[in-house]
Motif scaffolding. Sequence first.
Motif, PDB file in Angstrom:
ATOM      1  N   VAL A 105       9.377   3.363   0.566  1.00  0.00           N
ATOM      2  CA  VAL A 105       8.938   2.717  -0.390  1.00  0.00           C
ATOM      3  C   VAL A 105       7.364   1.865   0.152  1.00  0.00           C
ATOM      4  CG1 VAL A 105       9.272  -0.092  -0.914  1.00  0.00           C
ATOM      5  CG2 VAL A 105      10.889   1.621  -1.691  1.00  0.00           C
ATOM      6  N   ILE A 106       7.438   1.705   1.452  1.00  0.00           N
ATOM      7  CA  ILE A 106       6.248   1.159   1.950  1.00  0.00           C
ATOM      8  C   ILE A 106       5.439   2.589   1.780  1.00  0.00           C
ATOM      9  CG2 ILE A 106       4.951   0.689   4.333  1.00  0.00           C
ATOM     10  CD1 ILE A 106       8.062  -0.371   5.460  1.00  0.00           C
ATOM     11  N   PHE A 107       5.515   3.485   2.249  1.00  0.00           N
ATOM     12  CA  PHE A 107       4.501   4.705   1.921  1.00  0.00           C
ATOM     13  C   PHE A 107       4.126   4.271   1.153  1.00  0.00           C
ATOM     14  CE2 PHE A 107       6.309   8.351   5.655  1.00  0.00           C
ATOM     15  CZ  PHE A 107       5.658   7.690   6.460  1.00  0.00           C
ATOM     16  N   VAL A 108       4.894   4.927   0.218  1.00  0.00           N
ATOM     17  CA  VAL A 108       4.089   5.121  -1.675  1.00  0.00           C
ATOM     18  C   VAL A 108       3.815   4.039  -1.894  1.00  0.00           C
ATOM     19  CG1 VAL A 108       5.131   5.667  -4.505  1.00  0.00           C
ATOM     20  CG2 VAL A 108       6.298   6.861  -2.412  1.00  0.00           C
ATOM     21  N   ARG A 109       3.965   2.502  -2.218  1.00  0.00           N
ATOM     22  CA  ARG A 109       3.157   1.740  -2.359  1.00  0.00           C
ATOM     23  C   ARG A 109       1.941   0.990  -1.289  1.00  0.00           C
ATOM     24  NH1 ARG A 109       5.895  -4.224  -4.008  1.00  0.00           N
ATOM     25  NH2 ARG A 109       4.013  -4.547  -4.394  1.00  0.00           N
ATOM     26  N   SER A 110       2.283   2.019  -0.465  1.00  0.00           N
ATOM     27  CA  SER A 110       0.808   1.105   0.529  1.00  0.00           C
ATOM     28  C   SER A 110      -0.360   2.290  -0.514  1.00  0.00           C
ATOM     29  CB  SER A 110       1.016   1.942   2.121  1.00  0.00           C
ATOM     30  OG  SER A 110       1.023   3.025   1.889  1.00  0.00           O
ATOM     31  N   LEU A 111      -0.015   3.578  -0.483  1.00  0.00           N
ATOM     32  CA  LEU A 111      -0.878   5.153  -0.936  1.00  0.00           C
ATOM     33  C   LEU A 111      -0.874   4.398  -3.071  1.00  0.00           C
ATOM     34  CD1 LEU A 111       0.716   8.299  -0.487  1.00  0.00           C
ATOM     35  CD2 LEU A 111      -1.341   7.141   0.090  1.00  0.00           C
ATOM     36  N   LEU A 112      -0.501   4.080  -3.370  1.00  0.00           N
ATOM     37  CA  LEU A 112      -0.941   3.801  -4.836  1.00  0.00           C
ATOM     38  C   LEU A 112      -1.363   2.173  -4.701  1.00  0.00           C
ATOM     39  CD1 LEU A 112       2.762   4.079  -6.549  1.00  0.00           C
ATOM     40  CD2 LEU A 112       0.198   5.061  -6.195  1.00  0.00           C
ATOM     41  N   ALA A 113      -1.239   1.997  -3.899  1.00  0.00           N
ATOM     42  CA  ALA A 113      -2.013   0.268  -3.333  1.00  0.00           C
ATOM     43  C   ALA A 113      -4.001   0.741  -3.229  1.00  0.00           C
ATOM     44  CB  ALA A 113      -1.649  -0.991  -2.290  1.00  0.00           C
ATOM     45  N   THR A 114      -3.683   1.848  -1.921  1.00  0.00           N
ATOM     46  CA  THR A 114      -5.263   2.167  -1.944  1.00  0.00           C
ATOM     47  C   THR A 114      -6.187   2.393  -2.485  1.00  0.00           C
ATOM     48  OG1 THR A 114      -4.478   3.689  -0.249  1.00  0.00           O
ATOM     49  CG2 THR A 114      -4.615   0.837   0.769  1.00  0.00           C
ATOM     50  N   LYS A 115      -5.559   3.827  -2.688  1.00  0.00           N
ATOM     51  CA  LYS A 115      -5.779   4.623  -3.890  1.00  0.00           C
ATOM     52  C   LYS A 115      -6.407   5.868  -3.032  1.00  0.00           C
ATOM     53  CE  LYS A 115      -4.434   4.679  -8.564  1.00  0.00           C
ATOM     54  NZ  LYS A 115      -3.444   5.615  -8.421  1.00  0.00           N
ATOM     55  N   PRO A 116      -6.461   6.186  -1.943  1.00  0.00           N
ATOM     56  CA  PRO A 116      -7.206   7.211  -1.152  1.00  0.00           C
ATOM     57  C   PRO A 116      -7.846   8.125  -1.865  1.00  0.00           C
ATOM     58  CG  PRO A 116      -4.763   7.307  -0.390  1.00  0.00           C
ATOM     59  CD  PRO A 116      -4.989   6.524  -1.346  1.00  0.00           C
ATOM     60  N   GLY A 117      -8.882   8.790  -0.904  1.00  0.00           N
ATOM     61  CA  GLY A 117      -9.968   9.659  -1.807  1.00  0.00           C
ATOM     62  C   GLY A 117     -10.335   9.593  -2.912  1.00  0.00           C
ATOM     63  N   SER A 118     -10.014   8.217  -3.659  1.00  0.00           N
ATOM     64  CA  SER A 118     -10.556   8.349  -5.293  1.00  0.00           C
ATOM     65  C   SER A 118     -12.191   8.582  -5.479  1.00  0.00           C
ATOM     66  CB  SER A 118     -10.219   6.788  -5.958  1.00  0.00           C
ATOM     67  OG  SER A 118     -10.749   6.417  -5.384  1.00  0.00           O
ATOM     68  N   ASN A 119     -13.085   7.914  -4.291  1.00  0.00           N
ATOM     69  CA  ASN A 119     -14.315   8.467  -4.821  1.00  0.00           C
ATOM     70  C   ASN A 119     -14.949   9.725  -4.064  1.00  0.00           C
ATOM     71  OD1 ASN A 119     -13.412   7.248  -2.419  1.00  0.00           O
ATOM     72  ND2 ASN A 119     -15.253   5.189  -2.880  1.00  0.00           N
ATOM     73  N   LEU A 120     -13.733  10.230  -3.243  1.00  0.00           N
ATOM     74  CA  LEU A 120     -14.673  11.391  -2.722  1.00  0.00           C
ATOM     75  C   LEU A 120     -16.078  12.859  -3.438  1.00  0.00           C
ATOM     76  CD1 LEU A 120     -11.873  12.217  -0.133  1.00  0.00           C
ATOM     77  CD2 LEU A 120     -14.106  10.866   0.306  1.00  0.00           C
ATOM     78  N   PRO A 121     -15.997  13.191  -2.823  1.00  0.00           N
ATOM     79  CA  PRO A 121     -17.376  14.690  -4.014  1.00  0.00           C
ATOM     80  C   PRO A 121     -16.248  15.602  -4.127  1.00  0.00           C
ATOM     81  CG  PRO A 121     -18.201  14.588  -1.750  1.00  0.00           C
ATOM     82  CD  PRO A 121     -17.289  12.820  -1.943  1.00  0.00           C
ATOM     83  N   SER A 122     -16.753  16.623  -5.030  1.00  0.00           N
ATOM     84  CA  SER A 122     -15.551  17.189  -4.903  1.00  0.00           C
ATOM     85  C   SER A 122     -16.043  18.192  -4.125  1.00  0.00           C
ATOM     86  CB  SER A 122     -15.999  18.338  -5.884  1.00  0.00           C
ATOM     87  OG  SER A 122     -16.723  18.732  -6.233  1.00  0.00           O
ATOM     88  N   PRO A 123     -14.099  18.738  -3.527  1.00  0.00           N
ATOM     89  CA  PRO A 123     -13.995  19.570  -1.745  1.00  0.00           C
ATOM     90  C   PRO A 123     -15.024  21.206  -2.409  1.00  0.00           C
ATOM     91  CG  PRO A 123     -12.529  19.308  -2.530  1.00  0.00           C
ATOM     92  CD  PRO A 123     -13.429  18.599  -3.653  1.00  0.00           C
TER      93      PRO A 123
END
Lengths: 167, 101
Positions: A105-123
């Motif tokens: 729960v801690i992992f998934v909630r923190s991932l959904l709260a921060t949305k990592p990698g949402s504004n990165l250029p396409s690799p």
Amino acid sequence: MQEILFYFFAALTLIFGALVIANPFSRNPVTSAMFLVLTIISLAGLFVLLHAFFLAAVQVIVYAGAVMVLFLFVIMLLDLEEEERRKIKLAGLVAGLVSVGAIVVIFVRSLLATKPGSNLPSPTTEGDTAALGKLLFTNYLLPFEIVSILLLVAMVGVILLSKKDLK
Amino acid sequence: MTVGLEHYLIVSALLFALGLLGVITRRNLLVMYMSLELMLNAANLALVAFSWFNDNLNGQVMVFFIITVAAAEVAVGLALIVALYRKRQSAHVEDLTSMKL
């Protein structure tokens, strides 16, 4: 296509991973080891989707090949017949499920709260053998050599440990 | 819906959780060891995903080193388990209680 393959390999990885730790049909460690091989191969599929081609090959060769053969050797060497008669303790199962559930729960909630990698250029960087090898022999030359010494130390240690009269 | 970094991280977290559950619930040394391998592989998946979405290869070099160290660790650990089995005739953690008070 990429999405379908991702969900396919992710589902395979998680299903086989679950069968490693709790197989409803057999408690035999050999079955666990075979399902671990399947987990590792589906993980290699995920690596290919992430363009890490060299690591996918290494994963299959080193893990599914060498490490799992070592596991199977040891399982066959030890006689583990009685393992199938032992029951999993209910208290341990409940405690494990509660603590692991809390961590998920801690992992998934923190991932959904921060949305990592949402504004990165396409690799674009491909993880092929040439690029990775160049990096290993320039920037990471010292760690590479230290790892080879580590392997030598592990080999000597294993030979010492498996001597008949262990002092 | 395109597959992003968080999808891979969630798969990695779930795989890590499965490994942890295996270490906590199973009492056979070899199966616990296999669960440890699951956890290592979950960390590898997270590192490869970070490496791809950040557009550089340093994470993949890290995974390469982790695979090497894991191979060495498996060799030493299994040798220890075999040595223990020779002394105690058991690979079950509940039979290994000589350090219990």
